[in-house]
Design a protein around this motif. Structure first.
Motif, PDB file in Angstrom:
ATOM      1  N   PRO A  59       0.705  -1.253   0.021  1.00 35.17           N
ATOM      2  CA  PRO A  59      -0.029  -0.054  -0.004  1.00 35.17           C
ATOM      3  C   PRO A  59       0.816   1.410  -0.123  1.00 35.17           C
ATOM      4  O   PRO A  59       0.524   2.273  -0.375  1.00 35.17           O
ATOM      5  CB  PRO A  59      -0.817  -0.084   1.394  1.00 35.17           C
ATOM      6  CG  PRO A  59      -0.628  -1.524   1.773  1.00 35.17           C
ATOM      7  CD  PRO A  59       0.524  -2.182   1.190  1.00 35.17           C
ATOM      8  N   ASN A  60       1.897   1.103   0.695  1.00 42.22           N
ATOM      9  CA  ASN A  60       2.774   2.312   0.695  1.00 42.22           C
ATOM     10  C   ASN A  60       3.372   2.756  -0.814  1.00 42.22           C
ATOM     11  O   ASN A  60       3.583   3.913  -0.958  1.00 42.22           O
ATOM     12  CB  ASN A  60       4.061   2.202   1.742  1.00 42.22           C
ATOM     13  CG  ASN A  60       3.597   2.329   3.225  1.00 42.22           C
ATOM     14  OD1 ASN A  60       3.281   3.556   3.684  1.00 42.22           O
ATOM     15  ND2 ASN A  60       3.171   1.330   3.972  1.00 42.22           N
ATOM     16  N   ILE A  61       3.768   1.764  -1.346  1.00 38.10           N
ATOM     17  CA  ILE A  61       4.284   1.915  -2.639  1.00 38.10           C
ATOM     18  C   ILE A  61       3.418   2.681  -3.699  1.00 38.10           C
ATOM     19  O   ILE A  61       3.762   3.541  -4.257  1.00 38.10           O
ATOM     20  CB  ILE A  61       4.695   0.225  -3.493  1.00 38.10           C
ATOM     21  CG1 ILE A  61       5.868   0.050  -2.749  1.00 38.10           C
ATOM     22  CG2 ILE A  61       4.946   0.956  -4.983  1.00 38.10           C
ATOM     23  CD1 ILE A  61       6.220  -1.397  -3.239  1.00 38.10           C
ATOM     24  N   GLY A  67       1.536   8.138  -5.789  1.00 41.05           N
ATOM     25  CA  GLY A  67       0.644   9.108  -5.933  1.00 41.05           C
ATOM     26  C   GLY A  67       1.183  10.356  -5.507  1.00 41.05           C
ATOM     27  O   GLY A  67       0.870  11.417  -5.897  1.00 41.05           O
ATOM     28  N   ALA A  68       2.017  10.250  -4.427  1.00 41.52           N
ATOM     29  CA  ALA A  68       2.887  11.497  -3.941  1.00 41.52           C
ATOM     30  C   ALA A  68       3.710  12.240  -5.184  1.00 41.52           C
ATOM     31  O   ALA A  68       3.809  13.161  -5.206  1.00 41.52           O
ATOM     32  CB  ALA A  68       3.693  11.387  -2.845  1.00 41.52           C
ATOM     33  N   PHE A 119       0.668  14.829   6.651  1.00 42.34           N
ATOM     34  CA  PHE A 119       0.172  13.895   5.836  1.00 42.34           C
ATOM     35  C   PHE A 119       1.081  12.531   5.583  1.00 42.34           C
ATOM     36  O   PHE A 119       0.475  11.553   5.611  1.00 42.34           O
ATOM     37  CB  PHE A 119      -0.427  14.486   4.634  1.00 42.34           C
ATOM     38  CG  PHE A 119      -1.429  15.436   4.467  1.00 42.34           C
ATOM     39  CD1 PHE A 119      -2.940  14.947   4.614  1.00 42.34           C
ATOM     40  CD2 PHE A 119      -1.575  16.718   4.764  1.00 42.34           C
ATOM     41  CE1 PHE A 119      -3.746  15.801   4.701  1.00 42.34           C
ATOM     42  CE2 PHE A 119      -2.437  17.660   5.002  1.00 42.34           C
ATOM     43  CZ  PHE A 119      -3.720  17.105   5.086  1.00 42.34           C
ATOM     44  N   GLY A 120       2.350  12.968   5.345  1.00 42.81           N
ATOM     45  CA  GLY A 120       3.231  11.850   5.010  1.00 42.81           C
ATOM     46  C   GLY A 120       3.363  10.597   5.981  1.00 42.81           C
ATOM     47  O   GLY A 120       3.247   9.693   5.627  1.00 42.81           O
ATOM     48  N   LEU A 170      -0.923   4.430   8.367  1.00 41.45           N
ATOM     49  CA  LEU A 170      -2.513   3.883   7.847  1.00 41.45           C
ATOM     50  C   LEU A 170      -2.275   2.897   6.569  1.00 41.45           C
ATOM     51  O   LEU A 170      -2.900   1.873   6.884  1.00 41.45           O
ATOM     52  CB  LEU A 170      -3.378   5.147   7.397  1.00 41.45           C
ATOM     53  CG  LEU A 170      -3.765   6.208   8.364  1.00 41.45           C
ATOM     54  CD1 LEU A 170      -4.415   7.175   7.689  1.00 41.45           C
ATOM     55  CD2 LEU A 170      -4.736   5.331   9.275  1.00 41.45           C
ATOM     56  N   TYR A 171      -1.319   3.012   5.586  1.00 38.16           N
ATOM     57  CA  TYR A 171      -1.122   2.316   4.839  1.00 38.16           C
ATOM     58  C   TYR A 171      -0.343   0.862   5.442  1.00 38.16           C
ATOM     59  O   TYR A 171      -0.918  -0.418   4.861  1.00 38.16           O
ATOM     60  CB  TYR A 171      -0.058   2.854   3.721  1.00 38.16           C
ATOM     61  CG  TYR A 171      -0.715   3.796   2.667  1.00 38.16           C
ATOM     62  CD1 TYR A 171      -1.888   3.248   2.161  1.00 38.16           C
ATOM     63  CD2 TYR A 171      -0.062   4.837   2.338  1.00 38.16           C
ATOM     64  CE1 TYR A 171      -2.474   4.181   1.224  1.00 38.16           C
ATOM     65  CE2 TYR A 171      -0.676   5.531   1.100  1.00 38.16           C
ATOM     66  CZ  TYR A 171      -1.965   5.227   0.633  1.00 38.16           C
ATOM     67  OH  TYR A 171      -2.305   5.907  -0.203  1.00 38.16           O
TER      68      TYR A 171
END
Length: 172
Positions: A14-16, A21-22, A53-54, A60-61
């Motif tokens: 999920p982080n990838i 997106g970032a 946010f980061g 969360l991810y």
């Protein structure tokens, strides 16, 4: 101790997508001249500072990924029992990943809000399906749903506060 690569992969995946997106936000959030698209927007007073946010998304991810791993393990892999919960997980993850470019790169706040509402619903369904299999996995998803609810309100507020100026803002 043997490192569980399936668990690590589930937490990193999920982080990838979040990191990808970032990348779409580069030049849209901040700039040296203070003229980036996001900087020019009217914002509600309760908008968090950018630095929040980061780290929030990484946490969360990672929790979401761990929850999906618990479901995968409890279902014995990608079995018939896992199709619906992991399918819902995948759909909400894709909706999550694509929200960032819709909002920040395309500047489509209304479409981003619609997408966020759909994401909220799919995430609730995902949590419910996780709950039937593993209550702890469902619990790991609850902070994410809370953040999505907050983000939905924030997205809507941005849209309403800036809708008259959106047409005047160049895409670059």
């Amino acid at each position: 101790m043997v490192l569980n690569w399936q668990m690590v992969g589930a937490m990193v995946l999920p982080n990838i997508g979040g990191w990808a997106g970032a990348l779409s936000m580069i030049g849209e959030v901040t700039s040296a001249d203070g003229n980036a698209w996001y900087e020019r927007l009217r914002k509600p007073t309760w908008t968090p500072p950018n630095w929040v946010f980061g780290p929030t998304w990484v946490i969360l991810y990672t929790a979401m990924g761990y929850a999906s791993y618990l479901i995968y393990e409890d279902c014995g892999g990608f079995t018939d029992e896992a199709v619906i919960p992991l399918g819902l997980y995948g759909v909400q993850l894709l909706l999550n990943w694509f929200w960032t470019p819709v909002f920040f790169k395309l500047h489509q706040m209304g479409w981003a809000f619609l997408q966020m509402c759909i994401l909220d619903g799919v995430t609730m369904a995902c949590i419910a399906s996780f709950f039937d299999i593993n209550k702890m996995a469902a619990a790991y998803m609850v902070p994410y749903l809370g953040w999505l609810a907050f983000a939905s309100c924030l997205n809507y507020s941005f849209w309403m506060m800036n809708r008259e100026d959106i047409e005047k803002m160049p895409l670059k």
